[in-house]
Design an enzyme around this catalytic site. Structure first.
Site, PDB file in Angstrom:
ATOM      1  N   ASP A 244       0.828  -1.206   0.000  1.00  0.00           N
ATOM      2  CA  ASP A 244       0.000   0.000   0.000  1.00  0.00           C
ATOM      3  C   ASP A 244       0.865   1.260   0.000  1.00  0.00           C
ATOM      4  O   ASP A 244       2.075   1.211   0.261  1.00  0.00           O
ATOM      5  CB  ASP A 244      -0.908  -0.032   1.242  1.00  0.00           C
ATOM      6  CG  ASP A 244      -2.244   0.656   0.993  1.00  0.00           C
ATOM      7  OD1 ASP A 244      -2.321   1.491   0.077  1.00  0.00           O
ATOM      8  OD2 ASP A 244      -3.194   0.366   1.732  1.00  0.00           O
TER       9      ASP A 244
ATOM     10  N   ASP B  97     -10.619   2.089  -3.347  1.00  0.00           N
ATOM     11  CA  ASP B  97     -11.179   1.916  -2.000  1.00  0.00           C
ATOM     12  C   ASP B  97     -12.695   2.009  -2.031  1.00  0.00           C
ATOM     13  O   ASP B  97     -13.347   1.820  -1.012  1.00  0.00           O
ATOM     14  CB  ASP B  97     -10.624   2.986  -1.049  1.00  0.00           C
ATOM     15  CG  ASP B  97      -9.304   2.564  -0.424  1.00  0.00           C
ATOM     16  OD1 ASP B  97      -8.942   1.380  -0.544  1.00  0.00           O
ATOM     17  OD2 ASP B  97      -8.633   3.415   0.185  1.00  0.00           O
TER      18      ASP B  97
HETATM   19  C1  GLA Z   1      -5.757   1.876   2.020  1.00  0.00           C
HETATM   20  C2  GLA Z   1      -6.158   0.678   1.205  1.00  0.00           C
HETATM   21  C3  GLA Z   1      -7.220  -0.099   1.933  1.00  0.00           C
HETATM   22  C4  GLA Z   1      -6.696  -0.529   3.272  1.00  0.00           C
HETATM   23  C5  GLA Z   1      -6.246   0.679   4.064  1.00  0.00           C
HETATM   24  C6  GLA Z   1      -5.552   0.266   5.332  1.00  0.00           C
HETATM   25  O1  GLA Z   1      -6.777   2.814   2.077  1.00  0.00           O
HETATM   26  O2  GLA Z   1      -6.571   1.042  -0.059  1.00  0.00           O
HETATM   27  O3  GLA Z   1      -7.616  -1.210   1.186  1.00  0.00           O
HETATM   28  O4  GLA Z   1      -5.638  -1.430   3.094  1.00  0.00           O
HETATM   29  O5  GLA Z   1      -5.352   1.485   3.319  1.00  0.00           O
HETATM   30  O6  GLA Z   1      -5.116   1.337   6.079  1.00  0.00           O
END
Ligand code: GLA
Length: 732
Positions: A476, A546
């Site tokens: 990430d 997301d």
């Molecule tokens: C990002 C990712 C999510 C999750 C969060 C965790 O937003 O896109 O899928 O993993 O971080 O903090």
């Protein structure tokens, strides 16, 4: 031979396209053609108008028609009479900025060139050829090497540029684009992909206007807001008809795509690293490689163009054990628990998932350091035993004993101020001395330009992967980067940092993917904020957004599909009301939308009732049956969700024998006719039988499916999914 040279005309031929340029008497390399194969030199199309205020090179003497400002150039220098956007700008030791590029020589090689330290298309020796054209600015002894990779069967041409300082004084590159392409007219639409966090890659199509249009990022990543990909198409180009060409930059940092429609109505497209956050000093004999651009052209509409990009990205960009194979169906705990979990919660989710046929448990954010919220812990890549009693190893073993794989989340490039790492190495966080840095999601960014940081991350991440049976990593990256400054560079070279940051990320990814080739890496940046072909070289799939709302996902996945293969699109079923939008959609709809990608779930399965659990088990089974078709088949967009009242798409096997059509009808209305969707790419001379979605044994000809289409079922309610599966039974 894909590459031929005759009378200084260079012809790059693929199965269906011709790319042509010519080095003329003055050594100026002119772009002649990118389009269908014509079998001849396209030089006859060059026009030499005497245009006022378009000056002439000195050697042209009194010929007022020979102007760099009006002719199509292959790679435009700057400061010597072409006033359109340049491809490259160099500052010399005397402060001047001219770069007058003239042809010197060329080389043709078997196979595809590679680029040191950067992701690039790779190919077998007999699958590609390389052309290298050497151009030079004689006054400064700056060499510009244009590289072309020709993938004949794939109908793809790649471009990259290497610049060498052969002079005796340092030079500074202030702009070094990967692509410059001049097209002799401007009657094009361009499609680019804008967006925001939780709404990435919204396709926007507009006619070119006179002047410069741009899509770009200066965020240190390719970004949610724009994507490093662009499509030019004829005004009346559709999915199945018309001329179009596309370009994808294999780069994960700030980028710039500029399209200039000039005074004569000609079009110039340049693409590369964003010059606002870039410069590069070259000492004598040092060189610089630009990232690569992947190009393709189709005379038969946008679906064919997309399919070429899907194919080349799957086969010649993605790597690793999961490149072409089926991926595990996963369950991710993020939207189920956020930071609030312990080992029992995870085990319970996994146990339920195993019963429903899910293959892998992914433990998301919150398992390490003091990470109970997003205000702390980043950088401390050691398990938090308060949350996971017994440690990571014990949890992984329990999950494995359930017959499931185990995957884990990292955000390697980040650091929380409240972390052991920050307390030990505050100087590793990016900030400008004397200023307070911007915080975003409470966090700071690690200086990936610093080799010590890369080494620390390599040691800590590889240790976790070595010590535990981890089969998947979610990588990430949750903020945009500002406050560029690194302690490893002197003041006058600070503008090199954004690119050095990206090189550091690539180096870390290369070391880890090389050492753990069996691990499936999934890219992520707040969802799809770094969804680009550079990341796909290391991670064959990327969390697409997301936003897990099935309705909004159809728009995001529609835009993503123009360039990126379906197998690359991480896509999950989540709970309702949806956590991002509050919308309620049925489990069928969520399943159907998520199936158009690398499939998984992201909710607490224990909260589902028995009926829903059975549906999940059916979805998992169906996905596994369709997965080969979804990944390996040809993908067609059957609607534009922004214009039509539905999203519809199709997967068809290479031999046209199997067709899966899926979609979502957005809005119910009373007393209306049912939607009709016309299939694409079907064998018109065959008979197909419905296996699913209509009465079994119902038959239709391929011609009928394409011209008459199919009526989707009448819908009651909004956002209703539909699905048809057909098989070819006989030739007509
Ligand atoms: C990002 C990712 C999510 C999750 C969060 C965790 O937003 O896109 O899928 O993993 O971080 O903090």
């Amino acid at each position: 031979m894909a590459i031929t040279v005759k009378d200084q005309i260079f012809s790059l031929e693929t199965a269906n396209t011709l790319y042509q340029m010519k080095a003329d008497l003055f050594g100026v390399v002119k772009h002649l053609w990118y389009g269908e194969k014509t079998g001849v030199s396209m030089e006859y199309l060059l026009d030499y108008p005497d245009v006022g205020f378009s000056g002439n090179i000195y050697e042209a003497e009194n010929d007022r028609t020979y102007s760099l400002n009006t002719m199509p150039l292959e790679y435009a220098g700057s400061g010597v009479g072409d006033f359109r956007v340049p491809a490259v700008t160099v500052r010399h030791a005397d402060g001047s900025q001219a770069l007058d590029l003239r042809f010197q020589k060329y080389f043709i090689r078997k196979g595809k060139y590679s680029i040191p330290g950067l992701p690039a298309v790779y190919a077998e020796e007999n699958e590609a050829e390389t052309l290298e054209i050497l151009m030079k600015d004689t006054a400064s002894e700056t060499e510009v090497h244009l590289f072309y990779g020709v993938l004949e069967e794939a109908d793809v041409i790649t471009r990259s540029v290497m610049i060498i300082n052969r002079g005796s004084m340092p030079i500074v590159l202030e702009r070094a684009h990967s692509l410059c392409m001049d097209i002799p007219d401007g009657n094009w639409d361009w499609i680019h992909f804008h967006g925001r966090h939780t709404m990435e890659r919204q396709a926007e199509r507009t006619p070119l206007f006179y002047g410069i249009q741009e899509s770009s990022s200066t965020r240190g990543t390719s970004s949610h807001q724009q994507n490093p990909s662009v499509l030019l198409c004829e005004r009346d180009c559709t999915e199945k008809d018309g001329e179009c060409m596309g370009a994808v930059l294999m780069y994960s940092g700030g980028f710039q795509t500029q399209i200039e429609k000039d005074q004569l109505g000609q079009t110039r497209l340049v693409m590369g690293i964003h010059p606002d956050t870039f410069s590069w000093q070259l000492e004598p004999e040092q060189n610089f490689w630009t990232p690569e651009v992947i190009l393709s052209y189709s005379a038969n509409g946008m679906a064919e163009l997309s399919q070429r990009f899907h194919h080349v990205i799957r086969h010649n960009v993605c790597r690793g054990a999961y490149q072409l194979t089926k991926r595990p169906v996963l369950i991710n705990n993020w939207e189920a628990t956020y930071f609030d979990f312990n080992e029992e919660d995870i085990e319970q989710i996994a146990r339920q998932a195993a019963k429903l046929g899910i293959d892998m448990m992914v433990l998301d954010d919150g398992w390490f350091g003091k990470r109970d919220s997003d205000t702390s812990g980043l950088g401390d890549w050691e398990v938090n035993e308060k949350k996971l009693k017994g440690g990571l190893g014990a949890l992984v073993r329990k999950i494995n004993d359930m017959g499931m794989k185990f995957g884990i989340w990292f955000e390697p490039e980040m650091i929380s101020e409240d972390s052991e790492l920050f307390r030990a190495h505050p100087e590793w966080a990016i900030s400008i001395p004397g200023r307070k840095p911007m915080r975003s999601r409470y966090q700071l960014v690690l200086d990936m330009a610093n080799p010590e940081v890369v080494e620390y991350l390599y040691q800590s991440i590889s240790k976790i992967l070595r010590d535990n049976h981890i089969e998947y990593v979610k990588w990430d990256m949750n903020r945009s980067i500002s406050d560029w400054y690194t302690s490893i560079l002197p003041a006058e070279r600070q503008k090199e940092m954004p690119h050095r940051y990206v090189l550091g990320v690539y180096e870390l990814l290369e070391r880890l993917t090389d050492e753990f080739p069996e691990v499936l890496f999934e890219g992520c940046s707040g969802g799809g904020g770094r969804f680009d072909a550079g990341m796909l070289y290391y991670c064959p799939q990327i969390w697409c957004s997301d936003n897990t709302d099935a309705h909004e996902r159809t728009f995001i996945q529609y835009g993503t599909s123009f360039f990126y293969p379906i197998s690359a699109v991480g896509s999950h079923v989540s709970a309702v009301p949806n956590h991002q939008t509050g919308r309620i959609t049925s489990l069928e709809t969520r399943g159907t939308v998520a199936m158009a990608g690398s499939f998984g779930y992201e909710l607490d399965l224990n909260q589902l009732d028995q009926n829903e659990k059975e549906k999940v088990a059916e979805q998992v089974k169906a996905y596994k049956e369709y997965q080969e078709l979804i990944y390996g088949g040809k993908y067609y967009r059957l609607s534009n969700p922004k214009k039509d009242d539905l999203a519809a798409w199709e997967f068809i096997s290479e031999d046209c024998s199997k067709i899966l059509v899926q979609g979502v009808a957005f809005r119910a209305a009373s007393n209306v006719l049912r939607h009709r969707i016309k299939l694409l790419g079907v064998d018109g001379a065959a008979i197909y039988r419905f296996v699913k979605g209509r009465q079994k044994e119902e038959k239709l000809s391929g011609k009928a499916l394409m011209t008459g289409g199919i009526l989707i079922p009448a819908i009651k309610g909004d956002d209703v999914a539909f699905e048809f599966y057909l098989e070819k039974i006989e030739e007509c």
